[in-house]
Design an enzyme around this catalytic site. Structure first.
Site, PDB file in Angstrom:
ATOM      1  N   SER A 178       0.911  -1.308   0.171  1.00  0.00           N
ATOM      2  CA  SER A 178       0.046   0.041   0.085  1.00  0.00           C
ATOM      3  C   SER A 178       0.981   1.273  -0.040  1.00  0.00           C
ATOM      4  O   SER A 178       1.897   1.005   0.288  1.00  0.00           O
ATOM      5  CB  SER A 178      -1.166  -0.047   1.308  1.00  0.00           C
ATOM      6  OG  SER A 178      -1.380   1.277   1.616  1.00  0.00           O
ATOM      7  N   TYR A 236      -1.828  -0.069  10.638  1.00  0.00           N
ATOM      8  CA  TYR A 236      -2.175  -0.561   9.151  1.00  0.00           C
ATOM      9  C   TYR A 236      -0.618  -0.078   8.598  1.00  0.00           C
ATOM     10  O   TYR A 236      -0.061  -0.721   7.699  1.00  0.00           O
ATOM     11  CB  TYR A 236      -3.381   0.294   8.716  1.00  0.00           C
ATOM     12  CG  TYR A 236      -3.466  -0.293   7.155  1.00  0.00           C
ATOM     13  CD1 TYR A 236      -4.041  -1.424   6.824  1.00  0.00           C
ATOM     14  CD2 TYR A 236      -3.119   0.624   6.120  1.00  0.00           C
ATOM     15  CE1 TYR A 236      -4.370  -1.660   5.218  1.00  0.00           C
ATOM     16  CE2 TYR A 236      -3.337   0.306   4.752  1.00  0.00           C
ATOM     17  CZ  TYR A 236      -3.794  -0.780   4.282  1.00  0.00           C
ATOM     18  OH  TYR A 236      -4.068  -1.241   3.175  1.00  0.00           O
TER      19      TYR A 236
END
Ligand code: NAP
Length: 264
Positions: free
Chosen positions: A142, A155
């Site tokens: 990501s 995250y």
């Protein structure tokens, strides 16, 4: 150019990017092994992929379950040697604009799903693929793995670890004939992404994302990053003074809900 994969393992295939990848790869002559937890959604994806001519096996597994993952993956690899493994399953958690600290249990659930779950996916296949001198691993990373996001600390940390792991693995596995590709993904319209409130520049559909990923993996790219304007901006942010980037990021009003997932 490498040949198109014929036996593909995809985790998190019951929704979003994983589902779109399963349907993008589903063709006659292709065997798909799809992992997820939600029975109805996983079966619906399997049915659609079979309609398109693919052979499909489903594994209703929690990627955090190391033993169950190893057993199922090794068994499937024995039957239909995997030539592509996509470690995609993941969850998100984060903070509201006024939030300060994430719930410790949510933090651990994210690390267990997004980092340990990835290890549980790829570890069983490292030795078999290297032994055959053939295969490819794809890690779904990501933009958050490039630069920590103030509204999603755990995250971001899990994705940064996945990036680092993929890069490290590439150095050792590629001389053995096994490719390693890191997918650095921006905003993709999926249930995970829909749960986040905030600006989502250059958002793409899950089907568009799957096509970009397939093209990049077919070319054996070390890094598949998209959309490129967001990738460039994030790379640029890494070269700027950290506190300046903090200030810029503080201007974005983003709300990431806390995950309901907990450590097993
Ligand atoms: N969407 C984005 O904008 C975006 C951006 C960057 C990176 N990503 C990454 O892309 C990946 C896929 O996300 P998505 O947006 O497609 O989300 P999604 O639509 O919520 O799909 C997530 C998938 O992961 C599976 N999953 C989650 N935890 C699992 C577990 N413990 N065991 C087995 N399967 C599990 C879910 O399966 P079940 O529901 O069946 O458990 C589901 O199939 C994630 O790694 C995410 O971090 C997404």
């Amino acid at each position: 150019m490498k040949r198109a994969p014929r036996s593909i393992l995809i985790t998190g295939a019951s929704s979003g990017i994983g589902r779109a990848l399963a349907l993008t790869y589903a063709n006659p002559g292709v065997a798909l092994a799809l992992i997820g937890r939600n029975k109805a959604r996983l079966e619906a994806v399997a049915a659609a992929a079979r309609e398109q001519g693919a052979e499909v096996d489903i594994g209703r597994l929690d990627v955090r379950d190391q033993d169950a993952m190893r057993q199922w993956i090794v068994e499937r690899d024995g039957a239909r040697r995997f030539d592509l493994c996509i470690a995609n399953a993941g969850i998100t958690t984060g903070l509201s604009p006024s939030g300060i600290a994430e719930d410790p249990q949510a933090v651990r659930a994210v690390l267990e799903s997004n980092l340990i779950g990835v290890l549980n996916t790829v570890e069983p296949l490292i030795a078999p693929m290297c032994g055959r001198g053939d295969g490819q691993f794809a890690f779904v990373g990501s933009m958050a793995g490039l630069r920590g996001l103030p509204y999603a600390p755990a995250y971001s940390a899990a994705k940064a670890a996945v990036h680092s792991y993929a890069e490290s693995l590439r150095g050792r596995l590629e001389p053995q004939g096994v490719r390693v590709s890191l997918l650095i993904v921006g905003f993709v319209k999926t249930p995970l992404n829909d749960s986040i409130e905030g600006l989502k520049p250059f958002e793409v559909s899950d089907a568009q994302a799957a096509r970009i990923i397939q093209r990049g993996l077919d070319r054996g790219k070390a890094v598949v990053a998209f959309p490129w304007p967001l990738y460039l901006a994030t790379r640029l942010a890494r070269t700027l003074p950290a506190r300046l980037v903090d200030k810029i990021m503080a201007r974005f009003d983003v709300k990431v809900p806390e995950t309901q997932e907990r450590v097993r």
